[in-house]
Scaffold this motif. Structure first.
Motif, PDB file in Angstrom:
ATOM      1  N   ASP A  61       0.833  -1.198   0.000  1.00  0.00           N
ATOM      2  CA  ASP A  61       0.000   0.000   0.000  1.00  0.00           C
ATOM      3  C   ASP A  61       0.869   1.250   0.000  1.00  0.00           C
ATOM      4  O   ASP A  61       1.957   1.261   0.582  1.00  0.00           O
ATOM      5  CB  ASP A  61      -0.904   0.029   1.238  1.00  0.00           C
ATOM      6  CG  ASP A  61      -1.848  -1.162   1.295  1.00  0.00           C
ATOM      7  OD1 ASP A  61      -2.536  -1.403   0.295  1.00  0.00           O
ATOM      8  OD2 ASP A  61      -1.879  -1.845   2.340  1.00  0.00           O
ATOM      9  N   VAL A  62       0.371   2.304  -0.636  1.00  0.00           N
ATOM     10  CA  VAL A  62       1.043   3.600  -0.638  1.00  0.00           C
ATOM     11  C   VAL A  62       0.388   4.472   0.428  1.00  0.00           C
ATOM     12  O   VAL A  62      -0.794   4.796   0.326  1.00  0.00           O
ATOM     13  CB  VAL A  62       0.955   4.277  -2.021  1.00  0.00           C
ATOM     14  CG1 VAL A  62       1.617   5.656  -1.978  1.00  0.00           C
ATOM     15  CG2 VAL A  62       1.602   3.411  -3.089  1.00  0.00           C
ATOM     16  N   LEU A  76       5.587   3.307   2.177  1.00  0.00           N
ATOM     17  CA  LEU A  76       4.911   2.078   1.762  1.00  0.00           C
ATOM     18  C   LEU A  76       4.581   1.201   2.963  1.00  0.00           C
ATOM     19  O   LEU A  76       5.305   1.201   3.966  1.00  0.00           O
ATOM     20  CB  LEU A  76       5.798   1.285   0.796  1.00  0.00           C
ATOM     21  CG  LEU A  76       6.263   2.018  -0.466  1.00  0.00           C
ATOM     22  CD1 LEU A  76       7.248   1.154  -1.255  1.00  0.00           C
ATOM     23  CD2 LEU A  76       5.074   2.404  -1.337  1.00  0.00           C
ATOM     24  N   ARG A  77       3.499   0.450   2.821  1.00  0.00           N
ATOM     25  CA  ARG A  77       3.111  -0.526   3.837  1.00  0.00           C
ATOM     26  C   ARG A  77       3.010  -1.894   3.177  1.00  0.00           C
ATOM     27  O   ARG A  77       2.246  -2.083   2.224  1.00  0.00           O
ATOM     28  CB  ARG A  77       1.767  -0.176   4.475  1.00  0.00           C
ATOM     29  CG  ARG A  77       1.288  -1.208   5.498  1.00  0.00           C
ATOM     30  CD  ARG A  77      -0.121  -0.918   5.967  1.00  0.00           C
ATOM     31  NE  ARG A  77      -0.606  -1.918   6.901  1.00  0.00           N
ATOM     32  CZ  ARG A  77      -1.139  -3.095   6.551  1.00  0.00           C
ATOM     33  NH1 ARG A  77      -1.249  -3.412   5.258  1.00  0.00           N
ATOM     34  NH2 ARG A  77      -1.555  -3.949   7.475  1.00  0.00           N
ATOM     35  N   ASP A 201       1.278  19.710  -6.274  1.00  0.00           N
ATOM     36  CA  ASP A 201       1.000  18.712  -7.308  1.00  0.00           C
ATOM     37  C   ASP A 201       1.833  17.450  -7.114  1.00  0.00           C
ATOM     38  O   ASP A 201       2.959  17.498  -6.609  1.00  0.00           O
ATOM     39  CB  ASP A 201       1.282  19.293  -8.696  1.00  0.00           C
ATOM     40  CG  ASP A 201       0.335  20.426  -9.048  1.00  0.00           C
ATOM     41  OD1 ASP A 201      -0.791  20.442  -8.513  1.00  0.00           O
ATOM     42  OD2 ASP A 201       0.732  21.300  -9.847  1.00  0.00           O
ATOM     43  N   HIS A 202       1.249  16.330  -7.532  1.00  0.00           N
ATOM     44  CA  HIS A 202       1.918  15.029  -7.502  1.00  0.00           C
ATOM     45  C   HIS A 202       2.344  14.652  -6.083  1.00  0.00           C
ATOM     46  O   HIS A 202       3.463  14.206  -5.844  1.00  0.00           O
ATOM     47  CB  HIS A 202       3.118  15.018  -8.453  1.00  0.00           C
ATOM     48  CG  HIS A 202       2.775  15.436  -9.854  1.00  0.00           C
ATOM     49  ND1 HIS A 202       1.958  14.676 -10.675  1.00  0.00           N
ATOM     50  CD2 HIS A 202       3.104  16.539 -10.559  1.00  0.00           C
ATOM     51  CE1 HIS A 202       1.812  15.296 -11.835  1.00  0.00           C
ATOM     52  NE2 HIS A 202       2.491  16.430 -11.785  1.00  0.00           N
ATOM     53  N   THR A 203       1.428  14.860  -5.152  1.00  0.00           N
ATOM     54  CA  THR A 203       1.650  14.454  -3.762  1.00  0.00           C
ATOM     55  C   THR A 203       0.409  13.745  -3.236  1.00  0.00           C
ATOM     56  O   THR A 203      -0.712  13.942  -3.722  1.00  0.00           O
ATOM     57  CB  THR A 203       1.923  15.670  -2.847  1.00  0.00           C
ATOM     58  OG1 THR A 203       0.776  16.529  -2.846  1.00  0.00           O
ATOM     59  CG2 THR A 203       3.158  16.445  -3.301  1.00  0.00           C
ATOM     60  N   SER A 204       0.615  12.936  -2.205  1.00  0.00           N
ATOM     61  CA  SER A 204      -0.509  12.234  -1.589  1.00  0.00           C
ATOM     62  C   SER A 204      -1.425  13.200  -0.854  1.00  0.00           C
ATOM     63  O   SER A 204      -2.644  13.010  -0.831  1.00  0.00           O
ATOM     64  CB  SER A 204       0.019  11.165  -0.623  1.00  0.00           C
ATOM     65  OG  SER A 204       0.960  11.713   0.278  1.00  0.00           O
ATOM     66  N   ILE A 205      -0.859  14.252  -0.252  1.00  0.00           N
ATOM     67  CA  ILE A 205      -1.695  15.168   0.524  1.00  0.00           C
ATOM     68  C   ILE A 205      -2.684  15.902  -0.379  1.00  0.00           C
ATOM     69  O   ILE A 205      -3.828  16.137   0.009  1.00  0.00           O
ATOM     70  CB  ILE A 205      -0.828  16.178   1.321  1.00  0.00           C
ATOM     71  CG1 ILE A 205      -1.680  16.937   2.341  1.00  0.00           C
ATOM     72  CG2 ILE A 205      -0.083  17.120   0.410  1.00  0.00           C
ATOM     73  CD1 ILE A 205      -2.266  16.082   3.421  1.00  0.00           C
ATOM     74  N   GLN A 206      -2.286  16.234  -1.601  1.00  0.00           N
ATOM     75  CA  GLN A 206      -3.213  16.882  -2.527  1.00  0.00           C
ATOM     76  C   GLN A 206      -4.370  15.948  -2.884  1.00  0.00           C
ATOM     77  O   GLN A 206      -5.534  16.361  -2.905  1.00  0.00           O
ATOM     78  CB  GLN A 206      -2.490  17.322  -3.800  1.00  0.00           C
ATOM     79  CG  GLN A 206      -3.383  18.119  -4.752  1.00  0.00           C
ATOM     80  CD  GLN A 206      -2.687  18.436  -6.059  1.00  0.00           C
ATOM     81  OE1 GLN A 206      -2.373  17.541  -6.846  1.00  0.00           O
ATOM     82  NE2 GLN A 206      -2.440  19.728  -6.307  1.00  0.00           N
ATOM     83  N   LEU A 221      -4.785   5.119  -2.057  1.00  0.00           N
ATOM     84  CA  LEU A 221      -3.887   5.413  -0.947  1.00  0.00           C
ATOM     85  C   LEU A 221      -4.370   4.675   0.296  1.00  0.00           C
ATOM     86  O   LEU A 221      -5.570   4.465   0.480  1.00  0.00           O
ATOM     87  CB  LEU A 221      -3.844   6.915  -0.653  1.00  0.00           C
ATOM     88  CG  LEU A 221      -3.177   7.821  -1.690  1.00  0.00           C
ATOM     89  CD1 LEU A 221      -3.345   9.287  -1.292  1.00  0.00           C
ATOM     90  CD2 LEU A 221      -1.708   7.480  -1.859  1.00  0.00           C
ATOM     91  N   LEU A 222      -3.449   4.293   1.145  1.00  0.00           N
ATOM     92  CA  LEU A 222      -3.806   3.634   2.397  1.00  0.00           C
ATOM     93  C   LEU A 222      -4.662   4.590   3.228  1.00  0.00           C
ATOM     94  O   LEU A 222      -4.241   5.715   3.512  1.00  0.00           O
ATOM     95  CB  LEU A 222      -2.530   3.266   3.167  1.00  0.00           C
ATOM     96  CG  LEU A 222      -2.705   2.435   4.430  1.00  0.00           C
ATOM     97  CD1 LEU A 222      -3.241   1.048   4.087  1.00  0.00           C
ATOM     98  CD2 LEU A 222      -1.379   2.324   5.184  1.00  0.00           C
ATOM     99  N   PRO A 223      -5.862   4.186   3.618  1.00  0.00           N
ATOM    100  CA  PRO A 223      -6.772   5.128   4.296  1.00  0.00           C
ATOM    101  C   PRO A 223      -6.428   5.322   5.767  1.00  0.00           C
ATOM    102  O   PRO A 223      -5.757   4.495   6.390  1.00  0.00           O
ATOM    103  CB  PRO A 223      -8.133   4.447   4.146  1.00  0.00           C
ATOM    104  CG  PRO A 223      -7.807   2.995   4.117  1.00  0.00           C
ATOM    105  CD  PRO A 223      -6.502   2.881   3.381  1.00  0.00           C
TER     106      PRO A 223
END
Length: 326
Positions: A61-62, A76-77, A201-206, A221-223
């Motif tokens: 998982d990301v 990563l998980r 841009d191109h980030t998980s937080i966005q 994305l891993l919730p």
């Protein structure tokens, strides 16, 4: 000398790992290259797209990512339980999404007759592919190599695109995971590529913020699942709204370049994690400088080293930032 990846992975201690890849010569081969005058921002989209393709194939998982102009961060998980639950057919179907396999594995997936003398070889292949599908080294290899080939083809050149091997470090506890995720999510702000998380841009937080506006969490994305309880799906045992507040407050302090107070909500979180405010700010702004190996409390680091039969606790001094008695 670099250590083999297998000596850095201990699922007994943690499924979470922070990986970082940097392009050659620290050139801006995914952004504005001042030397050549070219812009390569489109390559960041390549990386993000492939990252999610691989997330759907691997039992990995990301949790967080940031594709920068000259490097890539991913948290990563490893989902070993999912890999073990896959049937033999599912393992081969997942593997064939990336690789052809061989004539025998193709025959098995197509329900064609497998001869008795071929069974052991088939079982060996399935076991090998199952282990690779929850292997961070294979995940990063499948991410980095296609991007390197695609970039070299675009530039009509050969040679390295990435600097050697990717770097990885174990995140041994909740505080280490949250500190690293915050560090990764705020990378564009520290690099002055964006003014706020939603503009990064191109980030998980966005992606998480965009999904939150719809009352959702990103499917790739891993919730965040809140406090741990029985029969929960896989996820980060932390409240999603609290994490967004934590990132926002931490980012505000970084952007103002001051060691001011952290708001009440985030203060409660840091109290629960037992980390002083000044230590938290140092962890989330200097994570890449402080840690070049496993991350967590001294006790978590000790257990990790014992499980991997390491004689010395390297990076113990940096891990002391997770204690409140400094």
């Amino acid at each position: 000398m670099p250590r083999p990846r297998r000596t850095q992975i201990s699922l007994e201690d943690t499924p979470y790992y922070h990986c970082c890849s940097r392009v050659v010569r620290r050139a801006f081969l995914c952004g504005d290259d001042t030397y050549s005058g070219k812009n390569y921002d489109h390559r960041r989209a390549w990386i993000e797209s492939l990252l999610f393709e691989l997330e759907a194939v691997f039992a990995i998982d990301v949790a967080a990512f940031a594709v920068m102009s000259n490097h890539l961060h991913v948290v990563l998980r490893i989902d070993i339980d999912s890999a073990n639950r896959w049937t033999d057919r599912e393992v081969l179907e997942q593997w064939h999404k990336l690789f052809k396999g061989d004539e025998l594995t193709q025959k098995f997936v197509k329900d064609e007759l497998v001869q008795a003398h071929e069974v052991n070889r088939l079982k060996h292949s399935i076991a090998l592919y199952r282990s690779r599908l929850c292997d961070i080294s294979w995940f990063m290899r499948c991410l980095n190599e296609p991007i390197a080939r695609q970039a070299n083809q675009e530039d009509n050149c050969t040679g390295r695109f990435w600097e050697g091997r990717f770097k990885s470090q174990a995140l041994l506890d909740e505080a280490a995971v949250l500190a690293c995720m915050t560090y990764v999510d705020l990378n564009p702000i520290r690099a002055q590529l964006a003014d706020s998380p939603e503009q990064s841009d191109h980030t998980s937080i966005q992606l998480r913020i965009r999904a939150a506006l719809k009352g959702e969490q990103p499917s790739n994305l891993l919730p965040f699942i809140g406090n741990e309880c029985d029969n929960q799906p896989n996820g980060i045992a932390f409240a999603f709204t609290d994490y967004l507040q934590l990132v926002e407050d931490t980012g505000r302090i970084i952007r103002n370049d001051k060691r001011g107070y952290i708001s009440e909500n985030s203060g409660k979180l840091l109290t629960r994690l037992n980390i002083p405010h000044d230590n938290w700010l140092k962890l989330t702004t200097e994570f890449g400088k402080l840690f070049h190996g496993p991350v967590g409390t001294l006790q978590e680091l000790t257990d990790y080293c014992e499980h991997l039969e390491k004689r010395r606790r390297h990076f113990a001094a940096s891990c002391q930032h997770f204690h409140s008695n400094r």
